[in-house]
Design a protein around this motif. Sequence first.
Motif, PDB file in Angstrom:
ATOM      1  N   VAL A 393      -7.423  -0.703  -6.057  1.00 53.67           N
ATOM      2  CA  VAL A 393      -7.166   0.657  -5.600  1.00 53.67           C
ATOM      3  C   VAL A 393      -6.337   0.576  -4.314  1.00 53.67           C
ATOM      4  O   VAL A 393      -6.783  -0.003  -3.321  1.00 53.67           O
ATOM      5  CB  VAL A 393      -8.474   1.425  -5.339  1.00 53.67           C
ATOM      6  CG1 VAL A 393      -8.170   2.854  -4.900  1.00 53.67           C
ATOM      7  CG2 VAL A 393      -9.369   1.411  -6.579  1.00 53.67           C
ATOM      8  N   PHE A 394      -5.168   1.158  -4.327  1.00 50.22           N
ATOM      9  CA  PHE A 394      -4.322   1.145  -3.140  1.00 50.22           C
ATOM     10  C   PHE A 394      -4.924   2.045  -2.055  1.00 50.22           C
ATOM     11  O   PHE A 394      -5.235   3.206  -2.324  1.00 50.22           O
ATOM     12  CB  PHE A 394      -2.916   1.648  -3.472  1.00 50.22           C
ATOM     13  CG  PHE A 394      -2.066   0.663  -4.211  1.00 50.22           C
ATOM     14  CD1 PHE A 394      -1.179  -0.149  -3.525  1.00 50.22           C
ATOM     15  CD2 PHE A 394      -2.129   0.550  -5.594  1.00 50.22           C
ATOM     16  CE1 PHE A 394      -0.377  -1.058  -4.197  1.00 50.22           C
ATOM     17  CE2 PHE A 394      -1.341  -0.355  -6.270  1.00 50.22           C
ATOM     18  CZ  PHE A 394      -0.462  -1.165  -5.569  1.00 50.22           C
ATOM     19  N   ASN A 395      -5.068   1.518  -0.862  1.00 56.22           N
ATOM     20  CA  ASN A 395      -5.491   2.325   0.281  1.00 56.22           C
ATOM     21  C   ASN A 395      -4.239   2.967   0.876  1.00 56.22           C
ATOM     22  O   ASN A 395      -3.373   2.263   1.409  1.00 56.22           O
ATOM     23  CB  ASN A 395      -6.184   1.444   1.321  1.00 56.22           C
ATOM     24  CG  ASN A 395      -6.723   2.242   2.495  1.00 56.22           C
ATOM     25  OD1 ASN A 395      -6.056   3.120   3.019  1.00 56.22           O
ATOM     26  ND2 ASN A 395      -7.939   1.910   2.912  1.00 56.22           N
ATOM     27  N   PRO A 396      -4.098   4.285   0.831  1.00 52.40           N
ATOM     28  CA  PRO A 396      -2.843   4.906   1.260  1.00 52.40           C
ATOM     29  C   PRO A 396      -2.571   4.751   2.757  1.00 52.40           C
ATOM     30  O   PRO A 396      -1.406   4.804   3.174  1.00 52.40           O
ATOM     31  CB  PRO A 396      -3.025   6.376   0.882  1.00 52.40           C
ATOM     32  CG  PRO A 396      -4.498   6.578   0.804  1.00 52.40           C
ATOM     33  CD  PRO A 396      -5.065   5.277   0.335  1.00 52.40           C
ATOM     34  N   VAL A 397      -3.614   4.538   3.542  1.00 56.91           N
ATOM     35  CA  VAL A 397      -3.405   4.370   4.984  1.00 56.91           C
ATOM     36  C   VAL A 397      -2.911   2.962   5.284  1.00 56.91           C
ATOM     37  O   VAL A 397      -1.893   2.762   5.965  1.00 56.91           O
ATOM     38  CB  VAL A 397      -4.689   4.696   5.768  1.00 56.91           C
ATOM     39  CG1 VAL A 397      -4.455   4.498   7.268  1.00 56.91           C
ATOM     40  CG2 VAL A 397      -5.150   6.120   5.483  1.00 56.91           C
ATOM     41  N   THR A 398      -3.619   1.962   4.776  1.00 56.35           N
ATOM     42  CA  THR A 398      -3.207   0.589   5.064  1.00 56.35           C
ATOM     43  C   THR A 398      -1.869   0.257   4.404  1.00 56.35           C
ATOM     44  O   THR A 398      -1.077  -0.513   4.961  1.00 56.35           O
ATOM     45  CB  THR A 398      -4.284  -0.409   4.605  1.00 56.35           C
ATOM     46  OG1 THR A 398      -4.527  -0.234   3.199  1.00 56.35           O
ATOM     47  CG2 THR A 398      -5.585  -0.184   5.361  1.00 56.35           C
ATOM     48  N   GLN A 399      -1.593   0.844   3.244  1.00 54.82           N
ATOM     49  CA  GLN A 399      -0.289   0.634   2.620  1.00 54.82           C
ATOM     50  C   GLN A 399       0.831   1.206   3.490  1.00 54.82           C
ATOM     51  O   GLN A 399       1.882   0.588   3.675  1.00 54.82           O
ATOM     52  CB  GLN A 399      -0.259   1.288   1.237  1.00 54.82           C
ATOM     53  CG  GLN A 399      -1.081   0.569   0.191  1.00 54.82           C
ATOM     54  CD  GLN A 399      -0.354  -0.624  -0.403  1.00 54.82           C
ATOM     55  OE1 GLN A 399       0.793  -0.539  -0.801  1.00 54.82           O
ATOM     56  NE2 GLN A 399      -1.034  -1.761  -0.440  1.00 54.82           N
ATOM     57  N   GLY A 400       0.586   2.388   4.028  1.00 57.76           N
ATOM     58  CA  GLY A 400       1.581   2.989   4.906  1.00 57.76           C
ATOM     59  C   GLY A 400       1.806   2.166   6.162  1.00 57.76           C
ATOM     60  O   GLY A 400       2.947   1.925   6.575  1.00 57.76           O
ATOM     61  N   LEU A 401       0.723   1.720   6.786  1.00 57.80           N
ATOM     62  CA  LEU A 401       0.836   0.923   8.004  1.00 57.80           C
ATOM     63  C   LEU A 401       1.539  -0.406   7.747  1.00 57.80           C
ATOM     64  O   LEU A 401       2.290  -0.899   8.592  1.00 57.80           O
ATOM     65  CB  LEU A 401      -0.558   0.670   8.585  1.00 57.80           C
ATOM     66  CG  LEU A 401      -1.268   1.899   9.172  1.00 57.80           C
ATOM     67  CD1 LEU A 401      -2.721   1.582   9.451  1.00 57.80           C
ATOM     68  CD2 LEU A 401      -0.564   2.366  10.441  1.00 57.80           C
TER      69      LEU A 401
END
Length: 462
Positions: A393-401
Amino acid sequence: MTSVLWLRRDLRRGDHPALGAAAAAAAGGEVVVAFVLDPAIWRGAGPVRRAWLAATLRATAEAYDGRLTLLHGDPRTVLPDLARRVGASSVHVSRETTPLGRRRDTAVAAALEAQGVAWVETGTPYAVGPGVVLGASGEPYRVFSPFARAWRAHGWPAPAGEPAGLRLADADADADADADRSREAGRLLDEALAGDRPELPPAGEQAALERWAWFRDGPLTAYGQDRDRPDRDGTSRLSAHLKYGAVHPRTLLADLAGRTEPSVGRFVDELAWREFYADVLSRHPGSAWRDLRPGLSGLAYDTDPERHAAWAQGLTGYPVVDAGMRQMLAVGWMHNRVRMITASFYTKDLHLWWPLGARHFLDHLIDGDLASNSHGWQWVAGTGTDAAPYFRVFNPVTQGLRFDPDGDYVRRWVPELRHLPGAAAHEPWASPQGYAHGYPPRVVDHAAERREALRRYEAART
C-alpha cells in the motif's frame, strides 16, 4: 492500380511498414490514405482525448501533404464504400491487437473481401507484435521480468524506409461522393480543437521526433535517477505520441542500439512494459475491465460517489494525490510515479473498484492506452501481473516526501499550498497556517485505511 492505407494507431508517415505494403500493392499507382472517425469511439472519449486525436490528425494530414482522407462513420460501411469509389484492390492496415480493434477489423475485412478487395495486415504498433514472445515451453509470459528478457533476445526489425515512388491520391478527389462524411469529420475535429480543453503539447510525427531528440541527447542520461521525480522534466513524455503511433517504438530502439548506459536500459524497460501489457491483453481480452487473476474476486469494495468525486477533482487532502489529479485535469497527463500513488489511494485508501478509476484516467489522459492503463491499475490493485501484491500500500505522504522532496510539484498544481515552504507542502496539517488558503482536510486517515485494506485482503483470501 489503387490501394487504401487505413490509419488507426499509426498516425505517421515514417517507419510505416503498412504504407510500404500499400505502395507495393499499388504497383506505381496511387495510395489513398484514410482515417475513419468512428462515432462509437469518438463519443466514448473525453474532451481532452478528442482534442489530442484531432491535433494529431491535423499534423498527420500535413505530413501526407494534405492528402489524408478524413471520414466519419462506421468503418464496416465506410471502408468498403471508399474502396469501391476509388477502385482499390486492397486495403492495408497495421495489425490491431486490442479486443475491440480485432472485432472491428474482422468485420471490416469480411465486408471488403465480399466485394473482392484484399485485406492486408503489415506490422503492429509494437516493436515485437503481441503473441510473438513465448517461453521455452511455448507458453506466454504472465510476469514482466522473464518477458522482458525474452523480448530483448527476440529483437525487432530496423525502421522501415519510405517506399520509393510513393504516389498519394488527392484527398479531394472524391469529396463530392463522400461530402457528408468528410464535412462531419472536419466539423468534429474543429469542434474538439476549439473547445474548452487543457493546453496540449505539440502534436504529430515531427513534434514526436523533436521531443525524442531532446530527451535522447539530454535527460536520458539521468533517467535512472529522475524518472521517479515528478518535480523534474526527466521523462520522455512520448507516451502521448506512442498512443496514436506518431512515432514507432522501433524508431526509438534503433536510436539506442549500442548504448549500454544503465539509464538507457531503464528506458528500454519502460518500452518493454508497454509491449508486455499489450501482449497480456491480446491473450486475455477480458482483463481490460476484469481482474486478470481471479484470486481476489471476493474482495469487498465500497461504493462512495463523494469519495470518488474528491479523488477525481484533486480534493482528497493528500497533497501529492491532489497534485497528480489536478495535473491530469489541467494538461491531460500525469507523471507515472504519481499515477501509481493516486491509483493506490483510490483502491486501498478509498476502497473503490479499480475499473472506475481506470475509466476516469482513460477519459482524461491524452496517452490513455487500454492495455497499459488497465494493467497498470491492476498492478497497483494487486489483481494483475503479480509484481505488486495487494498488501503493498503506497503511503501518499512518504511517497510525496521521497519523490518531491522540496514540494515543488505539489506547489505547482495545488495553489492553496504555495505558502508552505519546502517539504512542509506535503503535510499541511502539521503547520499552523497549513489550511489558511482553503486546502481541504483529509478525507480519510491513511493508517486506518491501510489496516482496513489488509483486513479485506485477508478476508478475500480465505
